[in-house]
Write an enzyme that holds these catalytic residues in place. Structure first.
Site, short mmCIF file in Angstrom:
data_model
loop_
_atom_site.label_atom_id
_atom_site.label_comp_id
_atom_site.label_asym_id
_atom_site.label_seq_id
_atom_site.Cartn_x
_atom_site.Cartn_y
_atom_site.Cartn_z
N TYR A 74 0.83 -1.20 0.00
CA TYR A 74 0.00 0.00 0.00
C TYR A 74 0.87 1.25 0.00
O TYR A 74 2.07 1.20 0.26
CB TYR A 74 -0.94 0.01 1.20
N LYS B 137 6.51 -1.93 2.10
CA LYS B 137 5.31 -1.32 2.67
C LYS B 137 4.14 -2.30 2.52
O LYS B 137 3.26 -2.15 1.67
CB LYS B 137 5.01 0.02 2.02
N GLU C 22 11.74 2.58 14.35
CA GLU C 22 10.79 3.51 13.75
C GLU C 22 9.68 3.76 14.76
O GLU C 22 9.71 3.26 15.88
CB GLU C 22 10.18 2.92 12.48
N LEU D 203 11.49 1.36 6.90
CA LEU D 203 10.82 1.84 5.70
C LEU D 203 11.44 3.14 5.23
O LEU D 203 11.61 4.07 6.03
CB LEU D 203 9.33 2.05 5.99
#
Length: 284
Positions: A33, A149, A182, A207
């Site tokens: 996505y 992702k 993250e 990411l």
């Protein structure tokens, strides 16, 4: 006015938008996505988002459902039909529909594509950045391919929910060595006491955030030094500033972590400058 979404070739009312029960995105989270901020009717950082989308599909060996040019048209048409000036465009591509089996289907599949759009208070995000947010650290229990992702987000959801129940806005994920990786849906940054901005390298299985890349470029233009190095939870708590970044988070300062103030407990000058630079970038 009813929201309009795109599902596999058709523009439909959002309340009637459905996918097949055997879609592998539903069955296995076998899907990728992207989320793109829409500001004044314009998609922010569209091409880098498409680059990352194509990379994610390539890593999972999902055949693109269409070429980039028609996909750009679909995005713009969804924006036009919804008449939304400021919003969040969500794109999801799954491997497609097949009888449930863990292995990839032997026969080629037509990938499923859905595109939705909802209103987003972009100005509210900027105002939130002027105040800052609280965050709480959580163990990073995600899979080993965080550079993709993927829609497989259950560990992220659990971390975000835990932080929320403690009164936090975001979860700061920490690996077994004590290093911050993250956020549950963001990239993490600190400003060291010497004024240098530090953020983990994308080579370290995180990411590659699109907003992250834009902020790094804006920082260079502002002559703010940025280094891509891992930092610990202890480093974060002792930093002069800390902030998160995402398509829907800009460069939001974290003013409290695990109940401890970061710096003096207010947004610092570096994050403040980056927020203003990013706002101008979106409005350009």
């Amino acid at each position: 006015m009813s929201r309009i979404s795109y599902v596999n070739g058709a523009y439909v009312r959002h309340m009637n938008a459905v996918v097949h029960i055997d879609d592998r995105g539903y069955q296995f989270a076998d899907a990728v996505y992207e989320g793109i901020t829409v500001r004044h009717g314009r998609m922010v950082d569209l091409e880098p988002h498409l680059d990352r989308l194509w990379r994610s599909m390539g890593e999972l060996r999902i055949a693109p459902p269409m070429l980039r040019r028609p996909m750009r048209f679909v995005f713009r048409e969804v924006i036009r039909r919804n008449r939304i000036e400021n919003g969040f465009l969500y794109i999801q591509i799954s491997r497609g529909v097949a009888r449930r089996d863990h292995a990839f289907p032997a026969a080629p599949l037509q990938a499923s594509l859905i595109v939705t759009l909802k209103r987003l208070d972009v100005d509210g995000i900027i105002r939130r950045a002027e105040v800052g947010v609280k965050a709480f650290s959580e163990d990073d229990i995600r899979w080993g391919r965080c550079d993709v992702k993927s829609t497989s987000l259950l560990p992220n959801i659990l971390a975000k929910q835990s932080a929320k129940e403690k009164g936090g806005f975001e979860a700061v994920l920490v690996d077994v060595q004590g290093f911050v990786t993250e956020g549950s849906s963001t990239n993490m940054w600190i400003v060291r006491r010497d004024g240098v901005v530090q953020t983990r390298s994308t080579a370290d299985n995180i990411l590659p955030g699109i907003t992250r890349a834009t902020l790094m470029r804006l920082a260079r233009e502002l002559q703010i030094k940025v280094v891509e190095e891992a930092f610990t939870l202890k480093d974060a708590k002792g930093a002069a500033e800390m902030f998160l970044s995402s398509s829907t988070g800009c460069a939001t300062p974290i003013v409290e972590l695990d109940g401890q103030k970061i710096g003096d407990g207010t947004p610092g000058p570096v994050a403040t400058r980056l927020v203003e630079a990013y706002r101008k970038y979106m409005d350009a």
